[in-house]
Write a protein that holds these residues in place. Structure first.
Motif, PDB file in Angstrom:
ATOM      1  N   ASP A 175       0.829  -1.216   0.000  1.00 15.36           N
ATOM      2  CA  ASP A 175       0.000   0.000   0.000  1.00 15.36           C
ATOM      3  C   ASP A 175       0.858   1.258   0.000  1.00 15.36           C
ATOM      4  N   GLU A 176       1.935   1.258   0.780  1.00 13.65           N
ATOM      5  CA  GLU A 176       2.792   2.437   0.794  1.00 13.65           C
ATOM      6  C   GLU A 176       3.455   2.646  -0.557  1.00 13.65           C
ATOM      7  N   ALA A 177       3.926   1.569  -1.167  1.00 13.49           N
ATOM      8  CA  ALA A 177       4.577   1.695  -2.470  1.00 13.49           C
ATOM      9  C   ALA A 177       3.606   2.201  -3.525  1.00 13.49           C
ATOM     10  N   LEU A 178       2.414   1.616  -3.570  1.00 11.75           N
ATOM     11  CA  LEU A 178       1.446   2.022  -4.592  1.00 11.75           C
ATOM     12  C   LEU A 178       0.903   3.419  -4.317  1.00 11.75           C
ATOM     13  N   ASP A 179       0.743   3.766  -3.073  1.00 12.53           N
ATOM     14  CA  ASP A 179       0.324   5.135  -2.750  1.00 12.53           C
ATOM     15  C   ASP A 179       1.351   6.146  -3.246  1.00 12.53           C
ATOM     16  N   ARG A 180       2.628   5.847  -3.027  1.00 10.50           N
ATOM     17  CA  ARG A 180       3.678   6.757  -3.462  1.00 10.50           C
ATOM     18  C   ARG A 180       3.658   6.902  -4.987  1.00 10.50           C
ATOM     19  N   ILE A 181       3.533   5.785  -5.688  1.00  7.76           N
ATOM     20  CA  ILE A 181       3.525   5.825  -7.155  1.00  7.76           C
ATOM     21  C   ILE A 181       2.324   6.614  -7.663  1.00  7.76           C
ATOM     22  N   ALA A 182       1.153   6.335  -7.106  1.00  7.14           N
ATOM     23  CA  ALA A 182      -0.054   7.040  -7.552  1.00  7.14           C
ATOM     24  C   ALA A 182       0.048   8.529  -7.284  1.00  7.14           C
ATOM     25  N   ALA A 183       0.606   8.891  -6.140  1.00  5.88           N
ATOM     26  CA  ALA A 183       0.744  10.312  -5.808  1.00  5.88           C
ATOM     27  C   ALA A 183       1.689  11.002  -6.786  1.00  5.88           C
ATOM     28  N   ARG A 184       2.809  10.355  -7.136  1.00  2.00           N
ATOM     29  CA  ARG A 184       3.745  10.967  -8.078  1.00  2.00           C
ATOM     30  C   ARG A 184       3.137  11.073  -9.469  1.00  2.00           C
ATOM     31  N   MET A 185       2.422  10.045  -9.893  1.00  2.00           N
ATOM     32  CA  MET A 185       1.762  10.107 -11.196  1.00  2.00           C
ATOM     33  C   MET A 185       0.775  11.269 -11.255  1.00  2.00           C
ATOM     34  N   THR A 186      -0.006  11.404 -10.203  1.00  2.00           N
ATOM     35  CA  THR A 186      -1.021  12.455 -10.181  1.00  2.00           C
ATOM     36  C   THR A 186      -0.380  13.837 -10.179  1.00  2.00           C
ATOM     37  N   ALA A 187       0.638  14.012  -9.345  1.00  2.00           N
ATOM     38  CA  ALA A 187       1.277  15.328  -9.254  1.00  2.00           C
ATOM     39  C   ALA A 187       1.942  15.705 -10.571  1.00  2.00           C
ATOM     40  N   ILE A 188       2.633  14.752 -11.198  1.00  2.00           N
ATOM     41  CA  ILE A 188       3.324  15.049 -12.456  1.00  2.00           C
ATOM     42  C   ILE A 188       2.319  15.320 -13.562  1.00  2.00           C
ATOM     43  N   ARG A 189       1.239  14.552 -13.597  1.00  2.00           N
ATOM     44  CA  ARG A 189       0.188  14.821 -14.596  1.00  2.00           C
ATOM     45  C   ARG A 189      -0.377  16.216 -14.432  1.00  2.00           C
ATOM     46  N   ASP A 190      -0.670  16.604 -13.204  1.00  2.00           N
ATOM     47  CA  ASP A 190      -1.277  17.909 -12.969  1.00  2.00           C
ATOM     48  C   ASP A 190      -0.312  19.053 -13.258  1.00  2.00           C
ATOM     49  N   GLU A 191       0.974  18.816 -13.032  1.00  2.00           N
ATOM     50  CA  GLU A 191       1.962  19.883 -13.235  1.00  2.00           C
ATOM     51  C   GLU A 191       2.483  19.955 -14.670  1.00  2.00           C
ATOM     52  N   SER A 192       2.653  18.798 -15.312  1.00  2.00           N
ATOM     53  CA  SER A 192       3.341  18.776 -16.612  1.00  2.00           C
ATOM     54  C   SER A 192       2.595  18.025 -17.698  1.00  2.00           C
ATOM     55  N   GLY A 193       1.486  17.390 -17.366  1.00  2.00           N
ATOM     56  CA  GLY A 193       0.759  16.595 -18.346  1.00  2.00           C
ATOM     57  C   GLY A 193       1.182  15.143 -18.311  1.00  2.00           C
ATOM     58  N   HIS A 195      13.629   4.350  -7.803  1.00  2.00           N
ATOM     59  CA  HIS A 195      13.170   4.863  -6.511  1.00  2.00           C
ATOM     60  C   HIS A 195      12.144   3.922  -5.877  1.00  2.00           C
ATOM     61  N   ALA A 196      11.470   3.145  -6.704  1.00  2.00           N
ATOM     62  CA  ALA A 196      10.511   2.157  -6.211  1.00  2.00           C
ATOM     63  C   ALA A 196      10.783   0.845  -6.925  1.00  2.00           C
ATOM     64  N   PHE A 197      10.864  -0.219  -6.160  1.00  2.00           N
ATOM     65  CA  PHE A 197      11.079  -1.556  -6.715  1.00  2.00           C
ATOM     66  C   PHE A 197       9.847  -2.395  -6.377  1.00  2.00           C
ATOM     67  N   LEU A 198       9.162  -2.862  -7.425  1.00  2.00           N
ATOM     68  CA  LEU A 198       7.981  -3.694  -7.245  1.00  2.00           C
ATOM     69  C   LEU A 198       8.349  -5.129  -7.598  1.00  2.00           C
ATOM     70  N   PRO A 199       8.349  -6.044  -6.638  1.00  2.00           N
ATOM     71  CA  PRO A 199       8.810  -7.415  -6.891  1.00  2.00           C
ATOM     72  C   PRO A 199       7.801  -8.198  -7.718  1.00  2.00           C
ATOM     73  N   ALA A 200       8.232  -8.674  -8.859  1.00  2.00           N
ATOM     74  CA  ALA A 200       7.339  -9.341  -9.803  1.00  2.00           C
ATOM     75  C   ALA A 200       7.423 -10.855  -9.661  1.00  2.00           C
ATOM     76  N   THR A 201       6.313 -11.502  -9.910  1.00  2.00           N
ATOM     77  CA  THR A 201       6.291 -12.954  -9.965  1.00  2.00           C
ATOM     78  C   THR A 201       6.981 -13.439 -11.233  1.00  2.00           C
ATOM     79  N   THR A 202       7.345 -14.698 -11.240  1.00  2.00           N
ATOM     80  CA  THR A 202       7.735 -15.382 -12.466  1.00  2.00           C
ATOM     81  C   THR A 202       6.490 -16.011 -13.076  1.00  2.00           C
ATOM     82  N   PHE A 203       6.628 -16.535 -14.290  1.00  2.00           N
ATOM     83  CA  PHE A 203       5.467 -17.158 -14.939  1.00  2.00           C
ATOM     84  C   PHE A 203       4.987 -18.379 -14.174  1.00  2.00           C
TER      85      PHE A 203
END
Length: 933
Positions: A108-126, A440-448
């Motif tokens: 939740d903390e990782a995804l919250d951080r990512i969503a917040a950065r996406m939103t801020a950058i979209r609002d500031e720069s598109g 800055h954020a590492f999201l651990p991915a599953t293998t197939f």
């Protein structure tokens, strides 16, 4: 086992676990799960995963797959080890700045951080200030939804072009209208087969039985490749044209067929356009001229032509190396023309086959590209420069999935600079590779093996099931679940957040329309409605309905090299790995590059020499290997090694795009090979004394080799005699003594100890650097008068240590520690320790064991902690400990229980990464002492 632990190799073929497992005496339950390999490989093998008590124990080919028929390459077999690798990141990580250490966080903390950065950058720069980099590591059905997520967000900057087959597909589309290849099983109808730049022994294992079978019945197989690759033994003849000049060879063979009257006039007149123009192009050259231009004897062209005339039909399989040139379309179109003129188009056992559409079986509306006005795209073959040059808006955030661009993209140095320029980088992966280091954020991915999905192929006509074999390791999530949960933080959540099965029913609609069902696909591979023999009716999806010959041919630049950079760098597919899918511990010290023996001799370079490989883009250090019979104008190396492991060959490659198809012309890079310049370190001779195979030199010795030192390792326990004092001093510039299970005072059990201590003193007296690790540190202390003794308790694990003031000022440790305090936690495994010798200086101190690092004499360093370990070494020790194979420490199991080891496993990747970085600095600093001497 008093001074160090044992590192046992796994001999059962089963993976080392990262959980405590099941209690002894419980009945094991075993299941076999049918699945498909999803890696970046044309084979897309059908696989059978064997799972015992929820633990993956084996991965093998599925004997019921209609094409791959139980075959599986060594890469797939190694995937069990990869799934449970101690270097695998299994928990989300965050950090505010790249120079800070990573910290574990909840999803939740990782995804919250990512969503917040996406939103801020979209609002500031598109939205176009965000780049989504979708790599090639997996190309399954659900991967379409990754871009769908970003299009629901409003559309971000994405990629155009390819790192791989763009030039080949683009070129064949010009000739055929739409590239369609022969089904691999149709090659059984071939009376001859040409592997034109193809290496199935390493890159498409299911073709190997076909090649062997048709040869048994008399078919001729020919390999055309500048490199004698692993498929050469499968061929009757190897023809090695100059890199990038295949067009000339194809044209020479075509001229010979025309001269013999063997052309398919009916096809040329009724089913093709531009034949007359192409014949006029051929008339500009003689066969001798064409063969000279591609650097092959006329006899080779005659052999090809004769085979195609006598042993029809001929199947031509184009390899991916063919695409790696700026004007690759000229060679591919010339080969297509050869296939057409020789009468091999639209006939069983013939064709010019390049690849298949791995995304073709899916409903591609779910890319979501129609949801927004056209958004900016960046050219993938030049991605570093493209990011750096992007304006209005600049790229502020990058998200990477299924790729390692900092390693695999051309001009990797520019890619790293571009990523460092971005404010926020999100990386989805499994290991701390070159691109992860920039994040800055590492999201651990599953293998197939931990996912449900569907997999089509770019090497055949089957779509296969991806059935989850095991639960995700740790807290890993599939990319689909990452975006599914990230979508919950945006207003479009209801449009994205659906279940896997529901999405697959929609994504695979074209598959269901061909008669398959979800239940049928889960059971095994399904053949798509695709022709065994494309263009059998001689009708082509071009405006005219005809095959199109090449009518313009400008050969300027084909195969040329610069006088100052006389070798084409060919970075070929490795046999044991897929691209950069490896771990830090799996790398050798340096990459190896191969030059023909005669050319190396002309340069005054010997096999095994440390060399500098230079291009106009960059330079790398490598080990030279020589090969008899290789072309003199190429330098060959395996691709995929990490930059930070000293294998970054894409630091050399030029960033440019192919003229057709926007592919990446890696093979347009020209290099020169020079002796490594005199730096006072390269060529230093280091004597290494290894007391046990369970205590190898690890990162410490590997870094010495990366610095250019030559290591000679002796194993006294296996009977190797230590050299006499004068001989050792005459032969070596430095001495390393590693750990082992012995007590450092047990001269009776290790009768070489007295002489080894004499060597320790002699090297120091001569001012030659000495390094002792664990047992080696204890022997060093004893050699200089320190008293060894046994502690009250075993010290095991990554422990906190503190540098002393002397340590901070030390010429070896000081530079390594500057800017990196506090010290990383360092691995200890010992119960013996020592008093410092008189005159020694304490550099690093611990809590339970005070004397962790010291300097004594002129240039001698003792490290009680195991700075040399990598995660694989530690995992071996842990496995032995947990399995009770170290009876000496049975009393310690109460303290070091399963809870302790599970916690260690969770932290291992970052602990080993930090320890390894520290070790590399110390090793380089220590070796520099020999240079100063």
């Amino acid at each position: 086992m008093r001074s160090t632990s044992a590192h046992a190799a796994h001999t059962t073929g089963e993976a080392p676990g990262r959980s405590s497992g099941h209690a002894t005496g419980e009945a094991a339950t075993e299941h076999r799960i049918i699945t498909s390999c999803t890696r970046d490989c044309p084979n897309s093998c059908g696989l059978v995963a064997t799972v015992r008590d929820g633990h993956l124990v084996r991965l093998a080919g599925d004997p019921d797959h209609p094409l791959t028929r139980g075959k599986a390459c060594v890469k797939a077999q190694r995937y069990v080890k990869r799934v449970y690798s101690p270097e695998r990141i299994t928990h989300p990580l965050l950090r505010d700045h790249r120079h800070q250490p990573w910290r574990r966080v909840a999803w939740d903390e990782a995804l919250d951080r990512i969503a917040a950065r996406m939103t801020a950058i979209r609002d500031e720069s598109g939205t176009e200030a965000i780049l989504y980099y979708q790599g090639y590591g997996e190309r399954t059905a659900l991967k379409l939804l990754n871009r769908y997520f970003f299009n629901l967000f409003g559309g971000v900057t994405t990629l155009r072009g390819s790192l791989c087959g763009g030039a080949g597909q683009g070129a064949q589309n010009l000739d055929f209208g739409e590239r369609v290849s022969h089904d691999p099983l149709d090659h059984y109808n071939s009376n001859s087969l040409i592997l034109w730049g193809r290496n199935p022994a390493s890159t498409q294992i299911s073709l190997v039985p076909i090649l062997r079978d048709i040869r048994k019945r008399g078919a001729t197989v020919i390999l055309v490749d500048p490199v004698r690759n692993r498929s050469a033994p499968l061929a009757d003849r190897h023809i090695a044209p100059r890199a990038g000049t295949d067009a000339f060879l194809a044209m020479a063979v075509t001229r010979l067929i025309l001269h013999a009257g063997g052309e398919d006039r009916a096809f040329m007149q009724r089913h093709a356009g531009g034949a007359a123009e192409y014949l006029r192009i051929l008339d500009r050259y003689t066969v001798d001229d064409l063969c000279a231009r591609c650097g092959v004897p006329v006899a080779d062209a005659e052999f090809l032509a004769d085979t195609m005339l006598r042993q029809r039909p001929t199947s031509i399989l184009l390899g991916w190396g063919m695409h790696r040139h700026e004007a690759a379309h000229l060679s591919i179109r010339a080969v297509d023309a050869l296939g057409a003129i020789s009468g091999n188009i639209g006939v069983p056992g013939g064709g010019v086959s390049q690849g298949f559409e791995e995304y073709g079986p899916y409903d591609q509306q779910y890319w979501g590209d129609g949801l927004n006005p056209p958004r900016r795209t960046l050219l993938l073959p030049e991605i570093g420069r493209e990011i750096l040059d992007a304006r209005n808006p600049e790229i502020r955030m990058i998200m990477v999935t299924a790729g390692n661009p900092a390693c695999m993209a051309a001009d990797a140095g520019a890619v790293a600079r571009a990523f460092r320029k971005a404010e926020f980088v999100v990386y989805s992966g499994q290991f701390m590779d070159d691109t992860a280091d920039l994040g800055h954020a590492f999201l651990p991915a599953t293998t197939f093996l931990e996912e449900d999905d569907a997999m089509a192929s770019y090497g055949h006509n089957y779509v296969g099931p991806v059935n989850r074999a095991i639960a995700p390791v740790g807290e890993c999530r599939s990319e689909f679940m990452m975006f599914h949960d990230l979508a919950a933080r945006f207003p479009f959540a209801d449009r994205f957040r659906r279940g896997v099965d529901e999405w697959l029913r929609d994504l695979c609609t074209p598959v269901w329309q061909q008669g398959c069902t979800p239940e049928r696909l889960r059971a095994g591979a399904f053949r798509l409605d695709a022709p065994m023999v494309p263009y059998a009716d001689k009708t082509f999806p071009t405006p005219s309905g005809r095959f199109r010959f090449m009518t313009d041919f400008d050969p300027a630049g084909l195969g040329t090299v610069e006088p100052d950079y006389p070798y084409r760098l060919l970075t070929i597919a490795p046999h044991g790995y897929i691209c950069s899918e490896r771990t830090m511990a799996e790398h050798d010290a340096l990459a190896e590059v191969v030059l023909t023996t005669d050319e190396a001799a002309r340069l005054g370079l010997a096999d095994g020499a440390v060399v500098r490989v230079e291009s106009r883009v960059g330079a790398v250090k490598a080990i030279l290997r020589t090969a008899d019979g290789q072309r003199a104008d190429i330098l060959v190396a395996e691709r995929g090694g990490w930059n930070k492991a000293g294998h970054g060959l894409n630091l050399l490659t030029r960033a440019l795009s192919s003229q057709v198809g926007r592919g990446t012309p890696y093979y347009e890079t020209c290099v020169r090979v020079l002796p490594w310049p005199e730096d006072g370190v390269t060529g230093l001779r280091v004597l290494v004394v290894q007391h046990s195979t369970d205590a190898p030199g690890g990162n410490f010795c590997k870094e010495l080799a990366r610095c250019g030192a030559t290591l000679a390792t002796l194993h006294p326990g296996k009977g190797d005699a230590l050299p006499p004092r004068d001989e050792a001093l005459a032969g070596y510039d430095a001495l390393v003594v590693l750990g082992g299970p012995q007590h450092c005072w047990d001269d009776a059990g290790s009768p070489h100890f007295p002489h080894l201590m004499d060597l320790l003193r002699a090297f120091d007296a001569a001012g030659r650097p000495v390094a002792g690790i664990c047992l080696g540190a204890q022997l060093l202390a004893r050699a200089h008068g320190g008293r060894p003794w046994t502690m009250d308790a075993l010290e095991f694990g990554f422990l906190s240590c503190t540098p002393t003031e002397a340590g901070l000022a030390d010429p070896v440790l000081g530079p390594a520690l500057s800017g990196a305090l506090p010290l990383p936690r360092l691995m200890s495994y010992h119960e013996d320790t020592f008093d410092l010798p008189q005159g020694a200086t304490l550099l690093v101190q611990g809590t339970q064991c005070r004397n962790q690092g010291f300097r004594v004499g002129n240039a001698s360093y003792g490290f009680q902690f195991h700075l040399e370990v990598d995660a694989a070494i530690v995992q071996g020790w842990v496995d032995m400990f947990r399995k009770g194979r170290m009876s000496e420490y049975a009393s310690c199991r109460e303290k070091f229980d399963d809870v302790y080891f599970d916690a260690l496993a969770r932290d291992m990747p970052l602990l080993a990464e930090a320890s390894g970085a520290f070790c590399r600095k110390v090793a380089a600093g220590w070796l520099a002492l020999a240079r100063r001497q």
